[in-house]
Design an enzyme around this catalytic site. Structure first.
Site, short mmCIF file in Angstrom:
data_model
loop_
_atom_site.label_atom_id
_atom_site.label_comp_id
_atom_site.label_asym_id
_atom_site.label_seq_id
_atom_site.Cartn_x
_atom_site.Cartn_y
_atom_site.Cartn_z
N ASN A 164 35.45 -44.95 -12.15
CA ASN A 164 36.38 -43.93 -11.29
C ASN A 164 36.49 -42.66 -12.15
O ASN A 164 37.27 -41.75 -11.94
CB ASN A 164 37.75 -44.32 -10.84
N GLU A 178 9.75 -27.10 -18.99
CA GLU A 178 8.63 -27.72 -18.62
C GLU A 178 8.30 -28.59 -19.69
O GLU A 178 7.19 -29.17 -19.32
CB GLU A 178 7.63 -26.62 -18.03
N HIS A 200 11.00 -33.44 -13.32
CA HIS A 200 10.53 -33.05 -14.83
C HIS A 200 10.37 -34.57 -15.55
O HIS A 200 10.47 -35.62 -15.00
CB HIS A 200 11.58 -32.10 -15.47
N ARG A 240 29.28 -27.01 -15.14
CA ARG A 240 29.22 -28.50 -15.99
C ARG A 240 28.57 -29.43 -14.94
O ARG A 240 28.48 -29.45 -13.87
CB ARG A 240 30.64 -28.77 -15.89
C1 LIG Z 1 10.19 -22.81 -17.01
C2 LIG Z 1 11.38 -23.20 -16.29
N1 LIG Z 1 12.53 -22.70 -16.50
C3 LIG Z 1 13.43 -23.30 -15.95
C4 LIG Z 1 13.36 -23.82 -14.74
C5 LIG Z 1 14.81 -24.36 -13.82
O1 LIG Z 1 15.38 -25.66 -14.11
P1 LIG Z 1 16.04 -26.19 -12.92
O2 LIG Z 1 15.09 -26.41 -11.91
O3 LIG Z 1 16.40 -27.65 -13.68
O4 LIG Z 1 17.06 -25.24 -12.76
C6 LIG Z 1 12.49 -24.41 -14.33
C7 LIG Z 1 12.11 -25.18 -13.27
O5 LIG Z 1 11.23 -25.77 -12.88
C8 LIG Z 1 11.02 -24.18 -15.20
O6 LIG Z 1 9.96 -24.67 -14.86
#
Ligand SMILES: Cc1ncc(COP(=O)(O)O)c(C=O)c1O
Length: 389
Positions: free
Chosen positions: A25, A161, A187, A248
């Protein structure tokens, strides 16, 4: 679908972790997020990790933190060197904080920034470089960091990435003064939505922590380096020191992250096996330009750029992929200058970005997942071979 672009990497462990958090919780940020941060920092050999609600937020609070450093903060109007291909939210925080972008073309073989152009990108107002490792393949992070250090620039590493990739014996995401990660669904590890910032700099760590939570002092240590504690608990409990956000994460994300991180080495090993097979099937076929590894890729997907000399039609190739039930998409976000949003940016390019434009017009990627993809990769090879004849 026969060959998906993205798949879930969760098993029983993640669902059990969710159930435990629900039973406790305590759903707002708490001990699970803290434990995940600690494990993530340790995995990368970094002093500090801060979890946020997305990789985009990780980029946002990292850029913000650099504006509030005591010494040599970034200021509006400063210039920052960026690669032409990345995700939109690599760039947006830079625009939002009034930075001018200096856009550098990519290397067509690695799809990462062509570092031979760094010198040409430098100007009197250059203050930072953003290094991005595309789709698991480490950019020349060592070259960029050295270049930045020699010129007193900040090196912000967007590693959203390329979790678990390696270069010169170091993990990608450890080269930046500050580095960011994404744990979005598709990812390397997934906490549904999520992201992390890592750094070895205590001041940046504290700035990011405060930025993550309203610019509050609540999560900062009592011996903080960014504010002086006063002797008044009533006001100290709600004291704001920075123009921050609320980005957050929730406890569920932390609990899932702990389980996913345990699985990461094995998942990377599986992805690397698939990557070797993909390479062996496509290497030497000049019709297709496949991503050349720099260091050790964590091979998040397989990129294919149709060699302009082969004069192939991407539309025809995509039609064949669609018929074969193989998922595909543009490489990351394509070339940033090709998007409508660029009209809101203050920017200049080092040249006409010929390689980024080729990748935008003639490139695509397919998925790489942490299990044996031999049938899918072999079918991909057949379909592309036939469609390109
Ligand atoms: C190079 C890169 N930076 C930032 C992000 C942003 O991540 P999120 O999708 O978790 O916001 C991505 C998302 O694919 C990305 O490929």
């Amino acid at each position: 679908m026969f060959y998906e672009l993205a798949v879930s990497t969760w098993g029983r462990e993640e669902f059990d972790a969710i159930q435990k958090v629900i039973a406790s919780n305590r759903l707002t940020i708490g001990p699970h997020v803290a434990a995940f941060e600690e494990a993530f920092a340790a995995y990368h050999g970094r002093k500090y990790a801060v979890m946020v609600n997305s990789g985009s937020s990780a980029n946002l609070v990292s850029v913000a933190a650099l504006f509030y450093k005591k010494e040599r903060p970034l200021v509006r109007g400063d210039e920052v060197i960026v690669p032409a291909i990345s995700w939109a939210t690599t760039y947006h925080p830079l625009q939002q904080y009034g930075l001018k972008l200096k856009i550098v073309d990519i290397d067509l073989q690695t799809i990462n920034m062509d570092c031979r152009q760094l010198e040409a990108a430098m100007g009197p107002h250059t203050r930072a470089i953003v290094g991005v490792s595309i789709l698991g393949n480490p950019a020349a992070l060592d070259v960029m960091r050295r270049f930045a250090d020699e010129r007193g620039l900040y090196f912000l590493e967007d590693n959203c990435e390329s979790m678990d990739a390696e270069l010169a014996g170091r993990k990608a995401g450890t080269f930046g003064h500050i580095s960011t990660f994404s744990t979005f669904f598709s990812h390397h590890i997934s906490t549904m939505e999520g992201g992390l910032v890592t750094t070895d700099d205590r001041e940046l760590f504290e700035l990011v922590k405060s930025m993550r939570a309203h610019g509050w002092i609540r999560d900062l240590p009592s011996d903080s380096s960014i504010f002086e504690k006063r002797d008044d608990d009533f006001y100290e409990a709600y004291r704001f020191i920075l123009p921050g956000y609320n980005v957050r994460p929730i406890e569920l994300s932390g609990a899932i992250g702990i389980e996913q991180l345990k699985k990461l080495p094995l998942m990377t090993a599986e992805r690397r096996k698939n990557w070797k097979l993909f390479q062996s099937l496509f290497d030497g076929d000049n019709r297709f330009i496949i991503q050349q590894e720099n260091g050790k890729s964590s091979a998040f997907s397989f990129t294919i750029i149709l060699n302009p000399e082969a004069k192939l039609s991407r539309a025809k190739i995509m039609q064949a992929l669609k018929q074969a039930d193989i998922g595909y998409r543009i490489i990351t976000g394509g070339c940033i200058t090709r998007h409508d949003v660029i009209r809101h940016y203050d920017y200049a390019c080092v040249d006409d970005l010929p390689n980024a434009n080729v990748a935008h017009d003639q490139g695509f990627f397919v998925g790489n997942h942490p299990f044996d993809l031999r049938p899918q990769i072999e079918r991909l090879r057949e379909v592309l071979d036939t469609a390109a004849r």
